[in-house]
Design an enzyme around this catalytic site. Structure first.
Site: not given
Ligand code: SF4
Length: 342
Positions: A58, A62, A65, A102, A133, A193, A271
């Site tokens: 990616c 972040c 991550c 998800c 999701c 979400c 969650r």
């Protein structure tokens, strides 16, 4: 405390939220548990399964991550999974009792050429009777519309933390980009979400800002994942926290964050997400008491370990919790009564 629909508020102030955080712990828990049982069946917990349909590589940075190209975490980049493979995993998740499937792709945003496969996946998973999701990064209004037409139930896009701390965690896109995607999703008629991660070295004021951002959206996210950072070696935050072990989020402060989220967003599913595998059963039980009513099941999250089906079943038996079946009745009824704030 017995909130009525008129008390679903989008006008929370930071001071009010900070005051909730500062309550004596047992008082905060009592208030949160009262809000929870006034709005949800308190013994039922929703089970969701998460699958990475495109891992690693990616371009975003972040700091938490392992899938970022900037991280030296050994996660290998893959292509988008084959549609049939995704559907097989969804069928397994359903067999294991999951209600929601998800799917996450490590993208800054989906490319238009990816959309036909994504649409096919959404339609296929939905046809199995699972809620769908997806989390695919930033979305344009047109892409959100395509996903809505395919029948996508939820789109996940976390605000991650409070606005002030955000730039310490991510530099490749800003807070407003996140809010814009949430708005595109909402306007396309897809359920939202959105949550974040605690324990990234942020202060309590940042956690106040995190809850404030979500609780003051014109309409609260239907799902609010609260993660505890899983520090991964090779990521910016993983390496930073390895040198400062005391920076790890304190269990009680984590439970406080769950409780405050529950009080401020009474109808949302809160969650327990990443970080649960390293929490004691007692901490998880406190989170359920504080109003968490959704978890990820299975042995793996996108790339990190998770608690696992067997240990979850044992914990549920010990606590007398049952998996949520079908649409949550109280929530469906109450959501129908609530007018979104202007
Ligand atoms: S959190 Fe998502 S957007 Fe950020 S680096 Fe990881 S995969 Fe990319």
């Amino acid at each position: 405390v017995n909130p009525k629909p008129s008390q679903i508020r989008s006008d929370w102030t930071r001071d009010e939220i900070a005051t909730l955080f500062e309550l004596p712990f047992t008082e905060l828990l009592f208030q949160a548990a009262s809000v929870h049982r006034a709005n949800h069946p308190p013994e039922q917990v929703q089970l969701c399964t998460l699958l990475s349909i495109k891992t690693g590589g990616c371009p975003e940075d972040c700091g938490y991550c392992s899938q970022s190209v900037k991280a030296d975490s050994g996660v290998e980049a893959t292509k988008l999974m084959d549609v049939q493979q995704v559907l097989q995993s969804a069928a397994q998740a359903k067999d294991h009792g999951s209600q929601r499937f998800c799917m996450g792709a490590a993208w800054r945003n989906p490319k238009d050429r990816d959309m036909p496969a994504i649409v096919e996946i959404v339609k296929g998973v939905r046809a199995m009777g699972l809620e769908t999701c997806m989390t695919l990064g930033m979305l344009t209004p047109e892409q959100a519309e395509m996903l809505s037409e395919a029948g996508l139930d939820y789109y996940n896009h976390n605000v991650d933390t409070g606005p002030e701390y955000y730039e310490r965690v991510i530099s490749t896109r800003n807070y407003q980009d996140r809010l814009d995607t949430l708005q595109n999703v909402r306007e396309a008629g897809i359920n939202v979400c959105s949550g974040g991660i605690v324990g990234m070295g942020e202060t309590r004021a940042d956690r106040v800002g995190f809850v404030y951002t979500l609780a003051t959206l014109p309409q609260h996210p239907e799902s609010v994942p609260v993660n505890a950072l899983v520090p991964v070696k090779g990521t910016v935050l993983g390496d930073m926290l390895a040198d400062t072990p005391l920076a790890k989020i304190d269990d009680i402060e984590f439970v406080r964050t769950v409780a405050v989220a529950r009080i401020c967003m009474p109808l949302s599913m809160v969650r327990l997400s990443a970080g649960r595998e390293s929490m004691s059963e007692a901490t998880q039980a406190l989170c359920f008491l504080a109003g968490a009513n959704s978890i990820f099941t299975g042995d793996k999250l996108l790339t990190a370990a998770n608690a696992g089906d067997a240990s979850d079943a044992a914990l549920f038996a010990k606590l007398g919790l049952t998996p949520l079946q079908g649409e949550e009745p109280m929530r469906a009824e109450r959501m129908a009564e609530v007018e979104p704030a202007e």
